[in-house]
Design a protein around this motif. Sequence first.
Motif, PDB file in Angstrom:
ATOM      1  N   ASN A   1      37.812 -11.354  20.657  1.00 36.05           N
ATOM      2  CA  ASN A   1      38.708 -11.794  21.503  1.00 36.05           C
ATOM      3  C   ASN A   1      38.135 -13.214  22.353  1.00 36.05           C
ATOM      4  OD1 ASN A   1      40.978 -10.152  21.627  1.00 36.05           O
ATOM      5  ND2 ASN A   1      39.585  -8.480  22.469  1.00 36.05           N
ATOM      6  N   VAL A   2      37.012 -13.546  22.012  1.00 32.52           N
ATOM      7  CA  VAL A   2      36.490 -14.905  22.382  1.00 32.52           C
ATOM      8  C   VAL A   2      37.712 -16.043  21.975  1.00 32.52           C
ATOM      9  CG1 VAL A   2      34.796 -16.715  22.076  1.00 32.52           C
ATOM     10  CG2 VAL A   2      34.331 -14.388  22.306  1.00 32.52           C
ATOM     11  N   ILE A   3      38.352 -15.840  20.829  1.00 37.26           N
ATOM     12  CA  ILE A   3      39.259 -16.866  20.280  1.00 37.26           C
ATOM     13  C   ILE A   3      40.724 -16.398  20.870  1.00 37.26           C
ATOM     14  CG2 ILE A   3      37.792 -17.989  18.451  1.00 37.26           C
ATOM     15  CD1 ILE A   3      39.079 -15.939  16.748  1.00 37.26           C
ATOM     16  N   THR A   4      40.786 -15.093  21.303  1.00 36.21           N
ATOM     17  CA  THR A   4      42.400 -15.078  21.691  1.00 36.21           C
ATOM     18  C   THR A   4      42.927 -15.460  22.985  1.00 36.21           C
ATOM     19  OG1 THR A   4      41.760 -12.960  22.586  1.00 36.21           O
ATOM     20  CG2 THR A   4      42.419 -13.084  20.494  1.00 36.21           C
ATOM     21  N   THR A   5      43.991 -15.869  23.199  1.00 38.31           N
ATOM     22  CA  THR A   5      44.293 -16.742  24.242  1.00 38.31           C
ATOM     23  C   THR A   5      44.582 -16.135  25.561  1.00 38.31           C
ATOM     24  OG1 THR A   5      46.549 -17.073  23.795  1.00 38.31           O
ATOM     25  CG2 THR A   5      45.049 -18.399  22.250  1.00 38.31           C
ATOM     26  N   GLU A   6      45.112 -16.877  26.510  1.00 38.31           N
ATOM     27  CA  GLU A   6      45.237 -16.528  27.883  1.00 38.31           C
ATOM     28  C   GLU A   6      46.839 -16.255  28.073  1.00 38.31           C
ATOM     29  OE1 GLU A   6      45.041 -19.367  27.048  1.00 38.31           O
ATOM     30  OE2 GLU A   6      46.749 -20.595  27.773  1.00 38.31           O
ATOM     31  N   LEU A   7      47.553 -16.523  26.860  1.00 38.58           N
ATOM     32  CA  LEU A   7      49.131 -16.164  26.804  1.00 38.58           C
ATOM     33  C   LEU A   7      49.420 -14.714  26.750  1.00 38.58           C
ATOM     34  CD1 LEU A   7      49.979 -19.096  24.290  1.00 38.58           C
ATOM     35  CD2 LEU A   7      50.027 -19.432  26.709  1.00 38.58           C
ATOM     36  N   SER A   8      50.514 -14.380  27.460  1.00 37.83           N
ATOM     37  CA  SER A   8      50.812 -13.064  27.591  1.00 37.83           C
ATOM     38  C   SER A   8      52.294 -13.026  27.752  1.00 37.83           C
ATOM     39  CB  SER A   8      50.152 -12.443  28.713  1.00 37.83           C
ATOM     40  OG  SER A   8      50.710 -12.853  29.899  1.00 37.83           O
ATOM     41  N   ASP A   9      52.938 -11.631  27.583  1.00 36.74           N
ATOM     42  CA  ASP A   9      54.434 -11.216  27.598  1.00 36.74           C
ATOM     43  C   ASP A   9      54.582 -11.773  29.055  1.00 36.74           C
ATOM     44  OD1 ASP A   9      56.751  -9.991  27.194  1.00 36.74           O
ATOM     45  OD2 ASP A   9      55.997  -8.136  28.482  1.00 36.74           O
TER      46      ASP A   9
ATOM     47  N   ASN B   1      52.682  -9.411  31.182  1.00 38.70           N
ATOM     48  CA  ASN B   1      51.483  -9.655  30.921  1.00 38.70           C
ATOM     49  C   ASN B   1      50.784  -9.078  29.863  1.00 38.70           C
ATOM     50  OD1 ASN B   1      50.735 -10.461  34.452  1.00 38.70           O
ATOM     51  ND2 ASN B   1      51.051 -12.022  32.635  1.00 38.70           N
ATOM     52  N   CYS B   2      51.232  -8.424  28.789  1.00 42.69           N
ATOM     53  CA  CYS B   2      50.688  -8.041  27.762  1.00 42.69           C
ATOM     54  C   CYS B   2      50.210  -9.168  26.996  1.00 42.69           C
ATOM     55  CB  CYS B   2      51.647  -7.083  26.859  1.00 42.69           C
ATOM     56  SG  CYS B   2      50.716  -6.498  25.519  1.00 42.69           S
ATOM     57  N   PRO B   3      48.895  -9.242  26.779  1.00 39.96           N
ATOM     58  CA  PRO B   3      48.415 -10.697  26.072  1.00 39.96           C
ATOM     59  C   PRO B   3      48.815 -10.481  24.457  1.00 39.96           C
ATOM     60  CG  PRO B   3      46.601  -8.869  26.888  1.00 39.96           C
ATOM     61  CD  PRO B   3      47.825  -8.311  26.959  1.00 39.96           C
ATOM     62  N   GLU B   4      49.010 -11.838  24.267  1.00 39.77           N
ATOM     63  CA  GLU B   4      49.607 -12.246  22.973  1.00 39.77           C
ATOM     64  C   GLU B   4      48.470 -12.208  22.024  1.00 39.77           C
ATOM     65  OE1 GLU B   4      52.807 -15.124  21.854  1.00 39.77           O
ATOM     66  OE2 GLU B   4      51.353 -16.308  22.439  1.00 39.77           O
ATOM     67  N   TYR B   5      47.868 -11.224  21.626  1.00 39.35           N
ATOM     68  CA  TYR B   5      46.674 -10.770  20.641  1.00 39.35           C
ATOM     69  C   TYR B   5      47.024 -11.215  19.308  1.00 39.35           C
ATOM     70  CZ  TYR B   5      44.153  -7.686  23.786  1.00 39.35           C
ATOM     71  OH  TYR B   5      43.576  -7.148  24.868  1.00 39.35           O
ATOM     72  N   LYS B   6      48.420 -11.244  19.042  1.00 39.23           N
ATOM     73  CA  LYS B   6      49.079 -11.388  17.699  1.00 39.23           C
ATOM     74  C   LYS B   6      49.280 -12.772  17.170  1.00 39.23           C
ATOM     75  CE  LYS B   6      49.156  -6.841  17.033  1.00 39.23           C
ATOM     76  NZ  LYS B   6      48.187  -6.312  16.279  1.00 39.23           N
ATOM     77  N   VAL B   7      48.971 -13.620  18.013  1.00 41.07           N
ATOM     78  CA  VAL B   7      49.365 -14.905  17.749  1.00 41.07           C
ATOM     79  C   VAL B   7      48.226 -15.915  18.279  1.00 41.07           C
ATOM     80  CG1 VAL B   7      50.964 -16.936  17.272  1.00 41.07           C
ATOM     81  CG2 VAL B   7      51.920 -14.684  17.910  1.00 41.07           C
ATOM     82  N   THR B   8      47.474 -16.408  17.523  1.00 41.27           N
ATOM     83  CA  THR B   8      46.388 -17.599  18.035  1.00 41.27           C
ATOM     84  C   THR B   8      46.196 -18.676  16.715  1.00 41.27           C
ATOM     85  OG1 THR B   8      45.372 -15.786  19.075  1.00 41.27           O
ATOM     86  CG2 THR B   8      44.010 -17.840  18.909  1.00 41.27           C
ATOM     87  N   ALA B   9      46.506 -19.812  17.092  1.00 41.79           N
ATOM     88  CA  ALA B   9      46.220 -20.947  16.401  1.00 41.79           C
ATOM     89  C   ALA B   9      44.628 -21.121  15.993  1.00 41.79           C
ATOM     90  CB  ALA B   9      46.919 -22.223  17.001  1.00 41.79           C
TER      91      ALA B   9
END
Lengths: 612, 940
Positions: B890-898, B902-910
């Motif tokens: 999760n160091v690389i997953t982003t701040e974006l969320s639903d 606000n459910c985090p967007e774990y499933k898409v990280t460039a």
Amino acid sequence: MILRGLALSTQWWLVPKGVRVREQSGIDPVYNELEPKRRCEMTSLNSLIEPFAQTMGGPIRALRAVMAERGWIDEEAIVEVAEIFNLSRAEVRGIVSFYSDFRTSPPPARTLKLCRAEACQARGARAVCQALESETGQRIGEAHEGAELEIEAVHCLGLCAHGPVAWEGDHFFVGLRASDAKDLASGALSGLAWAAATSLDDASPEWLEGQTRLIFERAEMNDPLDLDAYLSDGGFSTLARDGNELLLEIEASGLRGRGGAGFPAAIKWRTVASQATDTKYVVCNADEGDSGTFADRLIMERAPYLLLEGMALAAKAVGARQGFIYLRSEYPKAALVLEEALVRLERSGLLKDQLQVELFIGAGAYICGEETSLLESLEGRRGLIRAKPPLPAISGLKGQPTLVHNVVTLSAVPWIVRYGGERYRALGVGASTGTMPFQLSGNVKKGGIVEVPFGMTVRTLVETFGGGTQSGRPIGAIQVGGPLGAYLLPEQFDTPLTYEAMSSIGAGIGHGGIVVFDDQVDLIEQARYAFAFCELESCGKCTPCRLGATRGKELIEDIQREGPSQEKIRLLDDLCEVMTHASLCQLGGMTPIPVRSALGPMIDAVRQEDPS
Amino acid sequence: MRLADPDFGTPDRGGETVRLRINGQSVEAKSGDSIMRAALTAGIPIPKLCATDSLDAFGSCRLCLVEVSGRKGFASSCTEPVSEGLCVTTQNDALAKLRRGVMELYISDHPLDCLTCADNGDCELQDVAGQVGLREVRYAGGASHIMEPADTSNPYFTYDPSKCIVCSRCVRACEEVQGTFALTITGRGFESRVKTGAENFFDSDCVSCGACVQACPTATLMENTVIQNGVPDRSVLTTCAYCGVGCSFKAEIKGDQVVRMIPFKGGKANEGHSCVKGRFAWGYAQHQDRITDPMIRASTSHPWRKVTWEEAIGFAAERLKAIQTSHGRFAIGGITSSRCTNEEVWVVQKMIRAAFQNNNVDTCARVCHSPTGYGLKQTFGTSAGTQHFESVIKADVILLIGANPTDAHPVFASRMKRRLRAGAQLIVIDPRKIDLVRSPHIEAAHHLPLKPGTNVAMMNAFAHVVVTEGLLDQSFIDARCDQGSFRDWLEFIRREENAPEALALEIGVSAEGIRAAARLYAKAEHGAIYYGLGVTEHSQGSTMVMAMANLAMATGNIGRLGVGVNPLRGQNNVQGSCDMGSFPHELPGYRAITDDAVRAEFDAHWGTELHNEPGFRIPNMLDAACEGRFKGIYIQGEDIAQSDPNTQHVEAALSQMDCVIVQDLFLNETAKFAHVFLPGTSFLEKDGTFTNAERRINRVRPVMAPKTGMAEWEVTQALAQAMGYPMHYESAAHIMSEIAALTPTFSGVSFELLDRVGSVQWPCNEAAPMGTPVMHEDRFVRGQGMFVLTEYQPTEEKANRKYPLLLTTGRILSQYNVGAQTRRTENVRWLAEDILELHAVDAETRGIRTGDWVSIRSRIGEITLRAEVSTKVAPGVVYTTFHHPMTGTNVITTELSDWATNCPEYKVTAVEVTPANHRSTWQEAFTARHATQVELLPGD
């Protein structure tokens, strides 16, 4: 060529040049192994296996193809078969280990298959075997790393009247003697081309005298594959009859299953016919594994259309549109003839929209002659016995209603339909109606098919047709009905060959194999062999058979070593009881029959010693 | 004393009532029963070894022979069906003799070591030998298998073939119950042996579910804990604390030591099945890392000090009060745990609302299924899945989206696979080729490997096909749904922009593929949707949930058996923690905090005045902390420093706080930033209830007293009291009675009811006293089903030249969530570190081979881990798990969320992936911090 003492039929039928297995049809290229070995390591596993992906019993067909091409099945092939058929590796491993045709180590340069079953035993196979073992210094059936020759034991190649028999590559050896061992081992002995070897059966007028050939009259055509000739002889004319009429004829005929159980055919037909499902199957059991039997083989080789006509009639009567012939792999010529017959029949369009028949080749397992095991195998799995109920007639192949009959049974159908069930029933005795092609072999001067109505005594049949023992000694015992059949002793030779009479002396007709032994027969050894055969061929599902066969063999070996005792006989008796009544199928259930019959005198003697 | 449940030999197949006579006794049975089942149900014993009621009859042992009058010979009672008027004899001299004969054969190939055998006293073979009266084995010195060596490769159980009786129960259990087909019998006859497809169990396809061990009637397959500790002597029925399936287990115990966990046949969620986690990976509860004393420290650089409960709670309360004094009452909050019981969660949210006097309560569902709650509430009216698990057995087409049940919900996956093997068709929408796409005897009709982030486009395309190809279930829509919303939706979804052809490029799947799959689902008699975090953890997670709900309504796939929209929820009590009012905007039962009437009810009951505005969500708390406005937090059983996205941000926020209270079993990553550590209890010590993904409320019963001396709710209660709020529960049951009193969907629930009937599914109230397996049967909870417009908005997170790959994260079978539990068991043997899966093409162009260290970078951060070249992911997609803290996924997953929850967007990280030869900066800092923090722990 070695043709000792054999009256070779003058016009045996040879495979016409150019007849090959159909290609790209998803059919086993099973006979590649009969050609000089063409190993092509470049052929990818995928291209070997993939063609069978959508076929019935595909995994077994695919593994056969791998065997034919590469000679053995390695881990890579197991993984590939698992992948293509969406099975687990474990399942494929289980299948490979079940069938004796599949090997998991590279094959030696030469593999010799030596028949060790009863008919060959009666003609001296044990002596050949011992000579071969001492010649090569290796035990039969044991792999020796780096050895150029491996000798495998097989149990019946269907050449029972001409044993002892062996098979190597594209040649058969018949009438072997111990003195042949050296040449056999070195490869110097010349054999018969397989097509010739399998055509040794006699149909001379002298031999036919006294027979009533209903089924086998059709087996004497010049060219068994000549469909026009078969048609002009009235073949397939019966197809015009409607299904219910067919059922009535079969009912009237009293025909009973000729595979061994003797179950009334009409009841099976009615049961399948009454199932209200779209998909039904007719399956021909051509896994003729009983030692001393070869009637199925000869029908398939010499009258393939007769069998197919019988299947078509059965299919029509029960409402099936798809048929399978489950053929054992030890019958290469039958496979080739059937394959060609199927091609020609298809080309003719005779069965168009009525029945599609496919040939399936087994992979070496006697148990697959049992109908539920056969269905498991035909579905591409280990040939484990299924518990009944459900009956295959209600839930058989792929869970659909399935009529399973053996070759002889189906081949009797065209005659019955053509001449009427009543006429068929008029032959034979009581509930044993019609004729039975008995197969005479073992220690006789002359063996072969003896098709007669039920009711002739064993003695008459053997004496009339066999012409005395080959060894010239008195007859000591006659095993009727294959490896699970009783050994009749001289005082029983006058028993009529009917289901009822045989049953009354604790014997059976089985598939009609009659194997004659002279008075040198070691009945204790025959009893041991009965257990040993059961041990070898048990599917391993039920406990009485899986463990009982081994314990029985050990017990008799103990008796052979140290002599019988009350305790041993009592234990043997108890074991036979357990196997008879508690086994899941007839392999375990009937193994006590040859054992008890063979040991009868010994058991009586021990009992008399100490009647407590 | 035997702990095993009664076994009726063959499965319950139901049917009409028939009567037969067994040994002269008139017996009633069902037409689908075997004679064996009928007899055993009537209390008439029949010996058996190969039969067990979790497996189809096999008929191999031959011990169960009986006589049926009018028939020749003997029939195996397991394979013989009953019929009206049948007369059966189960015992006579002939049968007795045959059975002894069979047993004598068995024992002739079995070691005679009962006295020293691990199964002594718990062995069916031993029992049956006694039952049939075997007195001697006369076969001597023959061939046997008793010298065969044992296979000890599996860490949890041993396969000792010397004791095998070849009944095939293990093989059949692996096939019929688990559906893995890892076992077979090799050879035939006497040489028939149980084998895997590989050299040993560990290297085989075996998933260590334990079904084979459970099925084994002898000591052949045996739990190592039983081999070590002996047969247990008592059992406690409880509920697994791993995933949302909520399996019932019998904890089998000696003293207060758990010897093994046996899945309970009567458990409605699992029906006697289990997975490697629940069955075997419970040893963490006794792990040496476990902390059982309260600890406090002045700051995170101070050493921890063991203190009494009073001191710890006093310290925490003082700090929290001080914060509220100086920063206001909204400067503190708390997070409830989806791993804790309903009762524990209830007390925490109550403490926050009543004692903290604000609504700053949130739960880890925020980061997993909050969009489910939101989306299903909008469309159907309630925040939960529609079906019970059993319902899948009636599904004809299963649409599986963003879920990997064989890894994450294995016991439900086995049930689903059973249905698939029986003929249901499967559509998989997942960027990865998960096992259900193709594995032995299972093959999806369609796999649509969509580009991560395009779920909504996919669902809209499905719906477009349904609408434009005349596949709507108009009568259902007319009768059950809101017409205005339907018309709007119809008009929207018809638009060309929603056609598969228009979206195929974006989705990365052919339009024909989408059309074919959509038709298959829409035309199904029973079409069921199952989904997981692959749906929710996106910036359009809530939209996607509503899009699925729209599709189900449009095709009439709601309100019956075999249909529905079913979230596969992650943690054991994530459903329950949401039900219990863990969200800042909702009181228990999903009732708005802004609703004066609802609040008044709570005010009256709790003797307080609740704040009328929603509080902070977790991301708000963290953001506010970074801004210095939020200073104190109570975190129960969650490790946000590992599990939440953008780890650096979480760490920064925690570092800013004055009082971080962590209640947990272990010094987890979050506790490294804590000032107060309150030791928690494992599920083996808890008394309460968990609610699983099918809304089933299961009892959790204590196997042992809390190792910490206090139940977790008692700790929370003490803190609430120290904060000045009077809270006086006597027991967990007492808490449940308050839950029932204040939550309409729970009003019929009580421990007494649960202990009596096993479990119930909420709503459980006057209208449904025994609970509700299938929801929305006659009407939607909200009245009429609401169609919601679901416009596809691509996520801002896009692959670009700098970050050309898309990372998606998930789970693996052997590990669970942040791994706090599973890493402390032998399960690490299956995954010692997180691995990055990437496609061969992407690996090739980057010069990466399996086993290489790679650096993976996003715009947020960078980590290093090992690579595995795989064909499970499509080119352009990479995949990993976050089970190991050292990885720092999760160091690389982003701040974006639903957008909605606000459910985090774990499933898409460039991301970009490159070969690496050293750990990342974060990982080095992590290692250093870990060492320091461990140093600060008190010695023994």
